[in-house]
Scaffold this motif. Structure first.
Motif, PDB file in Angstrom:
ATOM      1  N   ALA A 154      -2.738  51.624  74.626  1.00 18.89           N
ATOM      2  CA  ALA A 154      -1.256  52.285  75.416  1.00 18.89           C
ATOM      3  C   ALA A 154      -1.675  53.312  76.063  1.00 18.89           C
ATOM      4  N   PRO A 155      -3.076  54.824  76.005  1.00 20.17           N
ATOM      5  CA  PRO A 155      -2.759  55.657  76.586  1.00 20.17           C
ATOM      6  C   PRO A 155      -3.396  55.368  78.174  1.00 20.17           C
ATOM      7  N   THR A 156      -4.147  54.186  78.596  1.00 13.73           N
ATOM      8  CA  THR A 156      -4.404  53.754  79.411  1.00 13.73           C
ATOM      9  C   THR A 156      -3.331  53.361  80.428  1.00 13.73           C
ATOM     10  N   PHE A 180       6.312  59.480  77.142  1.00 10.38           N
ATOM     11  CA  PHE A 180       4.987  59.170  76.989  1.00 10.38           C
ATOM     12  C   PHE A 180       3.822  60.271  77.175  1.00 10.38           C
ATOM     13  N   ARG A 181       4.671  61.492  77.040  1.00 11.16           N
ATOM     14  CA  ARG A 181       3.266  62.576  77.580  1.00 11.16           C
ATOM     15  C   ARG A 181       3.568  62.736  76.072  1.00 11.16           C
ATOM     16  N   SER A 182       4.338  62.496  75.596  1.00  6.16           N
ATOM     17  CA  SER A 182       3.519  62.721  73.707  1.00  6.16           C
ATOM     18  C   SER A 182       2.597  61.229  73.726  1.00  6.16           C
ATOM     19  N   ARG A 183       2.722  60.896  74.063  1.00  5.96           N
ATOM     20  CA  ARG A 183       1.956  58.973  73.249  1.00  5.96           C
ATOM     21  C   ARG A 183       0.646  59.515  73.603  1.00  5.96           C
ATOM     22  N   LEU A 184       0.614  59.978  74.822  1.00  2.22           N
ATOM     23  CA  LEU A 184      -0.500  60.402  75.607  1.00  2.22           C
ATOM     24  C   LEU A 184      -1.433  61.435  74.139  1.00  2.22           C
ATOM     25  N   ILE A 185      -1.072  62.082  73.459  1.00  3.29           N
ATOM     26  CA  ILE A 185      -1.664  62.741  72.045  1.00  3.29           C
ATOM     27  C   ILE A 185      -1.435  62.003  71.112  1.00  3.29           C
ATOM     28  N   GLN A 186      -0.627  61.493  71.185  1.00  5.31           N
ATOM     29  CA  GLN A 186      -0.085  60.063  69.347  1.00  5.31           C
ATOM     30  C   GLN A 186      -0.821  59.374  69.654  1.00  5.31           C
ATOM     31  N   PRO A 188      -3.655  57.721  70.934  1.00  5.51           N
ATOM     32  CA  PRO A 188      -4.983  58.306  70.364  1.00  5.51           C
ATOM     33  C   PRO A 188      -5.317  58.223  68.532  1.00  5.51           C
ATOM     34  N   ARG A 189      -4.670  59.387  68.951  1.00  6.75           N
ATOM     35  CA  ARG A 189      -5.096  59.427  67.515  1.00  6.75           C
ATOM     36  C   ARG A 189      -4.791  58.755  66.133  1.00  6.75           C
ATOM     37  N   LEU A 195      -8.046  51.515  63.852  1.00  4.89           N
ATOM     38  CA  LEU A 195      -9.125  51.426  64.546  1.00  4.89           C
ATOM     39  C   LEU A 195     -10.230  51.814  63.317  1.00  4.89           C
ATOM     40  N   ASP A 196     -10.606  52.927  62.805  1.00  2.00           N
ATOM     41  CA  ASP A 196     -11.500  53.052  61.643  1.00  2.00           C
ATOM     42  C   ASP A 196     -11.026  52.218  59.944  1.00  2.00           C
ATOM     43  N   TYR A 197      -9.412  52.493  60.005  1.00  2.00           N
ATOM     44  CA  TYR A 197      -9.835  51.793  58.606  1.00  2.00           C
ATOM     45  C   TYR A 197      -9.600  49.680  58.786  1.00  2.00           C
TER      46      TYR A 197
END
Ligand code: AHQ
Length: 245
Positions: A154-156, A180-186, A188-189, A195-197
């Motif tokens: 999604a960030p890309t 969209f700007r908020s998703r750039l932060i949320q 990746p977090r 992914l780790d899970y």
């Protein structure tokens, strides 16, 4: 690949690459509708239709994440996952991603209540989104977390979408782009946690292959939503009967 190789547990790097390969081939950034969007070729009505139909997706995300929360026994996992619901619902009216998407709708000249009431959500978009919620409600925690990993890509996509809106769709008022700007932060977090899970909890090759299959299914859900919008508003441009009332 022989029998032994097909049963060998993938390393974290190999497994991550298998997951990323799903998006490289099947993520909806490559859908013809997004390609038209990024090239500035959407009409005002086509972009408005995308906003109307994607709102239905946004609106089910908190319900989807609440269904995941209900599967979790570990308070530490719930403490991490609940942030997703807060990101979308906010902690009070007028906050959160769902509110920001309605700001986008009004910034694009749509009537807020029509969007909020899903008045113009296409049948195919509705069924694709409902399939996502139903999948999570009826599958394991691990499969449900794996289905959220489309946000690896999604960030890309957001970094393509934002300049496309600014350059090609200046008639969308600037405050509409805040989501969209908020998703750039949320995103990746969220996806780092997800992914780790998945990497940690897929301890067999069978579980790893299942996670790849689930991510593929989720890519098809996102793809199908855009198929519905493309068919109705781009080609052949056929709106469904008994719709929009
Ligand atoms: O805005 C999006 C969002 O909040 C989410 C949550 C996440 C999930 O849990 O499945 N997926 C997702 C996505 C959002 N935006 C989509 C877009 O194209 O704007 C991408 C989508 C995703 O990649 O799954």
């Amino acid at each position: 690949m022989n029998q032994a190789e097909s049963q060998t547990v993938l390393s974290a790097e190999e497994f991550t690459q298998r997951l990323r390969a799903v998006g490289e081939e099947g993520y909806h950034d490559k859908h013809p509708f997004h390609v038209l969007m990024h090239e500035g070729k959407l009409t005002k009505r086509q972009l408005q239709a995308w906003i109307e139909n994607r709102f239905y997706y946004q609106a089910i995300i908190p319900k989807k994440d609440a269904a995941i929360m209900a599967k979790v026994d570990d308070p530490a996992v719930r403490r991490a996952w609940i942030q997703r619901i807060i990101d979308h619902d906010g902690t009070r009216a007028g906050e959160g991603g769902i509110h920001k998407w309605l700001v986008l709708a009004e910034a694009a000249g749509l009537h807020r209540e029509d969007v909020e009431n899903f008045r113009f959500v296409l049948p195919g978009a509705r069924f694709a989104v409902d399939a996502y919620l139903t999948f999570v409600q009826s599958h394991s925690l691990l499969e449900s977390v794996a289905s959220s990993l489309t946000e690896l890509f999604a960030p890309t996509l957001m970094s393509r979408r934002l300049p496309a809106f600014e350059e090609h769709y200046p008639w969308v008022q600037k405050e509409g782009l805040e989501y969209f700007r908020s998703r750039l932060i949320q995103a990746p977090r969220d996806v780092e946690y997800g992914l780790d899970y998945v990497l940690t909890h897929c301890t067999t090759r069978e579980q790893q292959e299942r996670a790849v299959a689930v991510l593929t299914l989720k890519c098809h859900i996102l793809w199908s939503l855009l198929d519905a919008v493309y068919f109705a508003y781009v080609s052949p441009g056929w709106l469904p009967p008994l719709w929009g009332k």
